[in-house]
Design an enzyme around this catalytic site. Structure first.
Site, PDB file in Angstrom:
ATOM      1  N   HIS A 200       0.704  -1.209  -0.191  1.00  0.00           N
ATOM      2  CA  HIS A 200       0.084  -0.005  -0.067  1.00  0.00           C
ATOM      3  C   HIS A 200       0.797   1.237   0.159  1.00  0.00           C
ATOM      4  O   HIS A 200       0.163   2.323  -0.093  1.00  0.00           O
ATOM      5  CB  HIS A 200      -1.039   0.113   1.199  1.00  0.00           C
ATOM      6  CG  HIS A 200      -0.444   0.336   2.527  1.00  0.00           C
ATOM      7  ND1 HIS A 200       0.562  -0.920   3.196  1.00  0.00           N
ATOM      8  CD2 HIS A 200      -0.197   1.494   3.113  1.00  0.00           C
ATOM      9  CE1 HIS A 200       1.195   0.009   4.278  1.00  0.00           C
ATOM     10  NE2 HIS A 200       0.546   1.194   4.416  1.00  0.00           N
TER      11      HIS A 200
HETATM   12  C1  UD1 Z   1      -2.382   5.380   6.085  1.00  0.00           C
HETATM   13  C2  UD1 Z   1      -1.091   5.703   6.909  1.00  0.00           C
HETATM   14  C3  UD1 Z   1       0.284   4.595   6.632  1.00  0.00           C
HETATM   15  C4  UD1 Z   1      -0.495   3.401   6.890  1.00  0.00           C
HETATM   16  C5  UD1 Z   1      -1.646   2.884   6.455  1.00  0.00           C
HETATM   17  C6  UD1 Z   1      -2.227   1.702   6.597  1.00  0.00           C
HETATM   18  C7  UD1 Z   1      -0.350   8.321   6.688  1.00  0.00           C
HETATM   19  C8  UD1 Z   1       0.484   9.087   5.984  1.00  0.00           C
HETATM   20  N1  UD1 Z   1      -0.276   7.107   6.139  1.00  0.00           N
HETATM   21  O1  UD1 Z   1      -1.996   5.258   4.898  1.00  0.00           O
HETATM   22  O2  UD1 Z   1       1.222   4.999   7.368  1.00  0.00           O
HETATM   23  O3  UD1 Z   1       0.638   2.429   7.010  1.00  0.00           O
HETATM   24  O4  UD1 Z   1      -2.637   4.147   6.697  1.00  0.00           O
HETATM   25  O5  UD1 Z   1      -3.409   1.249   6.250  1.00  0.00           O
HETATM   26  O6  UD1 Z   1      -1.314   8.592   7.459  1.00  0.00           O
HETATM   27  N2  UD1 Z   1      -9.256   4.765   1.782  1.00  0.00           N
HETATM   28  C9  UD1 Z   1     -10.551   4.105   1.736  1.00  0.00           C
HETATM   29  N3  UD1 Z   1     -11.080   3.662   2.659  1.00  0.00           N
HETATM   30  C10 UD1 Z   1     -10.663   4.124   4.122  1.00  0.00           C
HETATM   31  C11 UD1 Z   1      -9.442   4.497   4.130  1.00  0.00           C
HETATM   32  C12 UD1 Z   1      -8.714   4.957   2.945  1.00  0.00           C
HETATM   33  O7  UD1 Z   1     -11.240   3.886   0.670  1.00  0.00           O
HETATM   34  O8  UD1 Z   1     -11.193   3.661   5.214  1.00  0.00           O
HETATM   35  C13 UD1 Z   1      -8.623   5.067   0.460  1.00  0.00           C
HETATM   36  C14 UD1 Z   1      -9.030   6.407   0.176  1.00  0.00           C
HETATM   37  O9  UD1 Z   1      -9.110   6.485  -1.213  1.00  0.00           O
HETATM   38  C15 UD1 Z   1      -7.776   7.092   0.572  1.00  0.00           C
HETATM   39  C16 UD1 Z   1      -6.667   6.031   0.173  1.00  0.00           C
HETATM   40  O10 UD1 Z   1      -7.234   4.962   0.548  1.00  0.00           O
HETATM   41  O11 UD1 Z   1      -7.511   8.298  -0.368  1.00  0.00           O
HETATM   42  C17 UD1 Z   1      -5.679   6.538   1.162  1.00  0.00           C
HETATM   43  O12 UD1 Z   1      -5.987   6.588   2.514  1.00  0.00           O
HETATM   44  P1  UD1 Z   1      -4.975   7.461   3.641  1.00  0.00           P
HETATM   45  O13 UD1 Z   1      -5.690   7.537   5.031  1.00  0.00           O
HETATM   46  O14 UD1 Z   1      -4.688   8.796   3.017  1.00  0.00           O
HETATM   47  O15 UD1 Z   1      -3.551   6.724   3.723  1.00  0.00           O
HETATM   48  P2  UD1 Z   1      -3.353   5.273   3.824  1.00  0.00           P
HETATM   49  O16 UD1 Z   1      -2.686   5.053   2.396  1.00  0.00           O
HETATM   50  O17 UD1 Z   1      -4.248   4.461   4.180  1.00  0.00           O
END
Ligand code: UD1
Length: 352
Positions: A200
Site C-alpha cells: 500500500h
Molecule cells: C495510512 C498511513 C500509513 C499506514 C496506512 C495503513 C499516513 C500518512 N499513512 O495510509 O502510514 O501504513 O494508513 O493502512 O497516515 N481509503 C478508503 N477507505 C478507508 C481509508 C482510505 O477507501 O477507510 C482510500 C482512500 O481512497 C484514500 C486512500 O485509501 O485516499 C489512502 O488513505 P490515507 O488515509 O490517505 O492513507 P493510507 O494509504 O491508508
C-alpha cells in the site's frame, strides 16, 4: 488523571487497544477520539470489535484528502475537543497523519503528549510517515519506544533522556492476546502453501511502472507458490486505474485482524511493504520479504526474519527461492516484545 487517546488509521488500533486495557484496569479516566482517517468498516470498525476496544467517544470524521487537507482537518476538528475535555495527557500512536496532527494541536495548547512507538527512523524523508515521526517526537513530552534503536535515535536528535521510556512493542501485546483466537479461523478455502502479500506504500503503488513491476514479479511467483493478497483500498484503486491484469492472484478485501493473523501464521512467506507486518512476522518467526529499500524497524532485520529487497525483482525471486529451499532466516524475538508493553506504559503514566 484523564488520558485522551487519538487513533485514526488501521495500524493505530492494535497499538492503542492494550494501553486502553491496561489503564482501564487501573481505573483511570479515558477518552477515545477517532479522527476518521480510516472509515471503511473493514479498515476500522471490525478492529474495534475484535480488539474489544470501547467505541470512540468522539469521531472527527475527516475521511480522505491530500496530506495537508487531512492533517489540517484533523487539527481544526480536534482542537475544540481537547479544549472541552481538558485531558492531563494525550496519547498518540505510530506515524500516521492523525498522530502528528493531534501532537501539534496539543503542544500549542500546552497539553502533555505521549508518543507510543517513538524513535523509529527510516532516515528516508520521502516517506510521509518519517516526517510524521520526526515532528511528533520533537513535540512529545513522553516517548515510549519499542526497542533500543529508538532510544538511540532520539538521543541523537537531542531528546532529553528523561523523556524516553523503553517499554517494548505494544502491537505485539495485541498479537499475543489474540493469537489463541486464530485457532478458530477457518482457512479451508485457502491454499495449503502460499505467499501472503500486502502492498500500500505510495512509493510502490502510486507509480504505474513500480506497481506493474511488483505485480509482474508476483504473477511469476504464482506459478511456484499461490499468492494470497488482501488489497488495501488505495492499491485496488491503482490496479484498476492502471488496468493491470491480476486474475492469477487470490485478491481479497482487507481482512479483519484475527483472520489476517491466522493467514500470517500459516504463510510460507510474507511479502509486504507495511511497517507493522515486518514486526508481526518477526514475532511469528515467519519469513518476511519487504519491498522497501529501508526500514524504520531495523531490529526485524538484525534479529528477526525480515529481509529488505526494495523494488529489485531479481532479489525478490532469489530470496523467495531461499524460502522454498527451506533456507529462510528463523530469527529471534526482540527483548520486551512480550505482551506487556501496555502495562509498562500504564505504570509510567499512573503517577501523572
Ligand atoms: C495510512 C498511513 C500509513 C499506514 C496506512 C495503513 C499516513 C500518512 N499513512 O495510509 O502510514 O501504513 O494508513 O493502512 O497516515 N481509503 C478508503 N477507505 C478507508 C481509508 C482510505 O477507501 O477507510 C482510500 C482512500 O481512497 C484514500 C486512500 O485509501 O485516499 C489512502 O488513505 P490515507 O488515509 O490517505 O492513507 P493510507 O494509504 O491508508
Amino acid at each position: 488523571m484523564h488520558v485522551l487517546h487519538v487513533v485514526g488509521a488501521r495500524p493505530n488500533f492494535m497499538k492503542a487497544a492494550p494501553v486502553i486495557g491496561a489503564l482501564h484496569k487501573k481505573g483511570i479516566q479515558q477518552t477515545l477520539v477517532h479522527t476518521g482517517q480510516h472509515y471503511d468498516a473493514n479498515m476500522s470498525d471490525v478492529f474495534f470489535t475484535q480488539l474489544a476496544m470501547p467505541a470512540p467517544d468522539v469521531n472527527l470524521e475527516v475521511g480522505s484528502g491530500s496530506h495537508a487537507k487531512q492533517t489540517a482537518d484533523i487539527m481544526s476538528r480536534f482542537e475544540p475537543v481537547v479544549l472541552e475535555r481538558r485531558p492531563d495527557v494525550v496519547l498518540v500512536y505510530g506515524d500516521v497523519n492523525s498522530t502528528v496532527a493531534a501532537a501539534l494541536v496539543c503542544s500549542k495548547l500546552l497539553i502533555r503528549v505521549g508518543h507510543v512507538e517513538a524513535g523509529l527512523r527510516s532516515f528516508d524523508r520521502t516517506m510521509p510517515e518519517e516526517v510524521n515521526r520526526l515532528v511528533t517526537d520533537q513535540l512529545a513530552d513522553l516517548l515510549f519506544t519499542p526497542s533500543e534503536d529508538g532510544d538511540a535515535n532520539l538521543r541523537q536528535e537531542g531528546v532529553a533522556t528523561g523523556k524516553i521510556h523503553l517499554v517494548g512493542n505494544v502491537m505485539i501485546d495485541s498479537l499475543v492476546h489474540l493469537l489463541p483466537s486464530t485457532e478458530r479461523c477457518n482457512l479451508n478455502g485457502f491454499p495449503k502453501r502460499y505467499a501472503l502479500v500486502t502492498l500500500h506504500r505510495p512509493s510502490n503503488v502510486d507509480d504505474a511502472q513500480s506497481l506493474r513491476g511488483i505485480l509482474e514479479s508476483l504473477l511469476e511467483i504464482s506459478s511456484d507458490l499461490e499468492v494470497v493478497f488482501p488489497v488495501h483500498p488505495r492499491t485496488r484503486q491503482r490496479i484498476s486505474e492502471f488496468g493491470i491484469n491480476v486474475s492469477r492472484l487470490h485478491l481479497l478485501e482487507p481482512l479483519p485482524y484475527i483472520e489476517f493473523l491466522a493467514l500470517q501464521r500459516r504463510a510460507l512467506v510474507v511479502i509486504t511493504d507495511s511497517g507493522g507486518i515486518q514486526e508481526e512476522t518477526t514475532y511469528l518467526r515467519v519469513p518476511c520479504i519487504t519491498l522497501r529499500a529501508n526500514t524504520e524497524r531495523p531490529i526485524t532485520v538484525t534479529l528477526g526474519t525480515n529481509i529488505l529487497v526494495g523494488q529489485d525483482a531479481v532479489a525478490l525471486k532469489s530470496e523467495l527461492q531461499r524460502v522454498l529451499d527451506g533456507k529462510a532466516k528463523s530469527g529471534s524475538i526482540p527483548p520486551l516484545w512480550d505482551g506487556k508493553a501496555g502495562e509498562r506504559i500504564a505504570n509510567i503514566l499512573k503517577p501523572f
